[in-house]
Design a protein around this motif. Structure first.
Motif, short mmCIF file in Angstrom:
data_model
loop_
_atom_site.label_atom_id
_atom_site.label_comp_id
_atom_site.label_asym_id
_atom_site.label_seq_id
_atom_site.Cartn_x
_atom_site.Cartn_y
_atom_site.Cartn_z
N PRO A 93 0.83 -1.21 0.00
CA PRO A 93 0.00 0.00 0.00
C PRO A 93 0.86 1.26 0.00
O PRO A 93 1.89 1.32 0.67
CB PRO A 93 -0.80 -0.10 1.30
CG PRO A 93 -0.74 -1.53 1.70
CD PRO A 93 0.53 -2.09 1.14
N THR A 100 1.00 -0.63 8.18
CA THR A 100 2.05 -0.68 7.14
C THR A 100 3.42 -0.54 7.80
O THR A 100 3.51 0.02 8.90
CB THR A 100 1.86 0.46 6.11
OG1 THR A 100 1.78 1.70 6.79
CG2 THR A 100 0.65 0.23 5.25
N CYS A 102 3.36 -3.48 4.76
CA CYS A 102 2.75 -4.80 4.66
C CYS A 102 2.52 -5.12 3.20
O CYS A 102 2.77 -4.27 2.33
CB CYS A 102 1.40 -4.81 5.39
SG CYS A 102 0.18 -3.78 4.60
N GLU A 104 -0.61 -6.37 0.78
CA GLU A 104 -2.06 -6.60 0.77
C GLU A 104 -2.43 -7.38 -0.48
O GLU A 104 -1.72 -7.37 -1.49
CB GLU A 104 -2.81 -5.26 0.77
CG GLU A 104 -2.57 -4.44 -0.47
CD GLU A 104 -3.62 -3.36 -0.73
OE1 GLU A 104 -4.81 -3.60 -0.49
OE2 GLU A 104 -3.23 -2.29 -1.23
N VAL A 140 -2.37 -9.09 4.13
CA VAL A 140 -3.56 -8.46 4.67
C VAL A 140 -4.50 -8.06 3.53
O VAL A 140 -4.12 -8.09 2.35
CB VAL A 140 -3.21 -7.20 5.51
CG1 VAL A 140 -2.21 -7.54 6.60
CG2 VAL A 140 -2.70 -6.06 4.63
N ALA A 141 -5.71 -7.70 3.89
CA ALA A 141 -6.66 -7.13 2.94
C ALA A 141 -7.49 -6.12 3.71
O ALA A 141 -7.73 -6.30 4.91
CB ALA A 141 -7.57 -8.21 2.36
N PHE A 142 -7.90 -5.07 3.04
CA PHE A 142 -8.78 -4.11 3.72
C PHE A 142 -9.78 -3.53 2.73
O PHE A 142 -9.54 -3.48 1.53
CB PHE A 142 -7.99 -3.00 4.42
CG PHE A 142 -6.96 -2.30 3.58
CD1 PHE A 142 -5.65 -2.74 3.56
CD2 PHE A 142 -7.30 -1.20 2.81
CE1 PHE A 142 -4.69 -2.10 2.79
CE2 PHE A 142 -6.35 -0.53 2.05
CZ PHE A 142 -5.03 -0.99 2.05
N LEU A 183 -9.79 -4.34 8.53
CA LEU A 183 -8.55 -4.99 8.13
C LEU A 183 -8.67 -6.49 8.36
O LEU A 183 -9.09 -6.92 9.44
CB LEU A 183 -7.40 -4.44 9.00
CG LEU A 183 -6.04 -5.13 8.83
CD1 LEU A 183 -5.42 -4.76 7.48
CD2 LEU A 183 -5.10 -4.75 9.97
N ARG A 185 -6.46 -10.13 8.23
CA ARG A 185 -5.09 -10.63 8.21
C ARG A 185 -5.10 -12.13 7.94
O ARG A 185 -6.00 -12.84 8.38
CB ARG A 185 -4.40 -10.41 9.57
CG ARG A 185 -4.18 -8.96 9.94
CD ARG A 185 -3.49 -8.89 11.31
NE ARG A 185 -3.29 -7.54 11.79
CZ ARG A 185 -2.19 -6.82 11.56
NH1 ARG A 185 -1.19 -7.32 10.85
NH2 ARG A 185 -2.08 -5.59 12.06
#
Ligand code: COA
Length: 194
Positions: A93, A100, A102, A104, A140-142, A183, A185
């Motif tokens: 990101p 961060t 990180c 994603e 991760v994803a958000f 978020l 994980r």
């Protein structure tokens, strides 16, 4: 203490799944990508649709990062027809966020292809590459809280959300309905156990 190093893979990765190919971007993807980014249904949970210029800029950034690192946000095409249907991939990101640095995972597919499991199929390949080729310990994803469709894919991948990690996205106007993000994980161990 662990330091965060962005992995580099040569030659650049291309992945195939039963129905899809995840590959480097081609000039011929730019037109259909712009059509997808101009679709209000696809962009419902983003601040705005994208102009052709902004869409092309994004495609070129994705292409350049794959060329540089060997991995990234891949163009996704149907194996049967070669048709471009969107993107799925891994990214560092660009914003300073509470979690961060990180890596994603992200996705965006043409609306007429939704609901067929394409995103999940491509995401599994991208997560496998992240953990088993790039050697990541966590992905991760958000997304904006109202984006339940995207969160459904995150959950299907075994990703876990701790609501105490919800955050306000700095690129979204204060008070906007899309400001609050969640978020998810996924650790390498959890992925390998699935
Ligand atoms: C998110 C997106 C990539 C999913 O693509 P897809 O190919 O339809 O995804 P899949 O078919 O693999 O899985 C979708 C899941 O969401 C579920 N779903 C669909 N609509 C839903 C909703 N409104 N609420 C909750 N879950 C929903 C489906 O049931 C499916 O889960 P299941 O297989 O367990 O039934 C696609 O909707 C998209 O491009 N959205 C716009 C861009 C976007 O928001 N990107 C994410 C930004 S973080």
């Amino acid at each position: 203490m662990d330091t965060f190093t962005v992995p580099v893979v040569t030659p650049p990765l291309t992945m195939t799944t039963p129905r899809l190919i995840l590959r480097q971007w081609q000039e011929s993807d730019f037109g259909p990508f712009a059509v997808m980014n101009a679709d209000p249904q696809v962009m419902e949970f983003f601040p705005s649709v994208l102009t052709r210029e902004k869409s092309d800029d994004m495609a070129m950034r994705c292409r350049d990062l794959i060329a540089e690192r060997g991995w990234g946000i891949w163009a996704v095409a149907l194996r049967e027809t070669g048709e471009f249907i969107g993107f799925v991939g891994l990214h560092t990101p660009g914003y300073d966020l509470p979690f961060t640095p990180c890596i994603e995972i992200g996705w965006r597919l043409r609306a007429d292809t939704w609901g067929k499991g394409y995103c999940s199929e491509a995401a599994r390949a991208a997560l496998d590459a992240g953990f088993n080729v790039l050697g990541l310990k966590e992905i991760v994803a958000f997304t904006a809280l109202p984006n339940l469709r995207s969160q459904a894919v995150m959950k299907k991948m075994g990703m876990v959300c701790d609501p105490t990690e919800n955050f306000k996205h700095p690129a979204v106007a204060a008070g906007d309905w899309l400001e609050e993000h969640c978020l998810y994980r996924l650790s390498k161990g959890a992925w390998q156990a699935t």
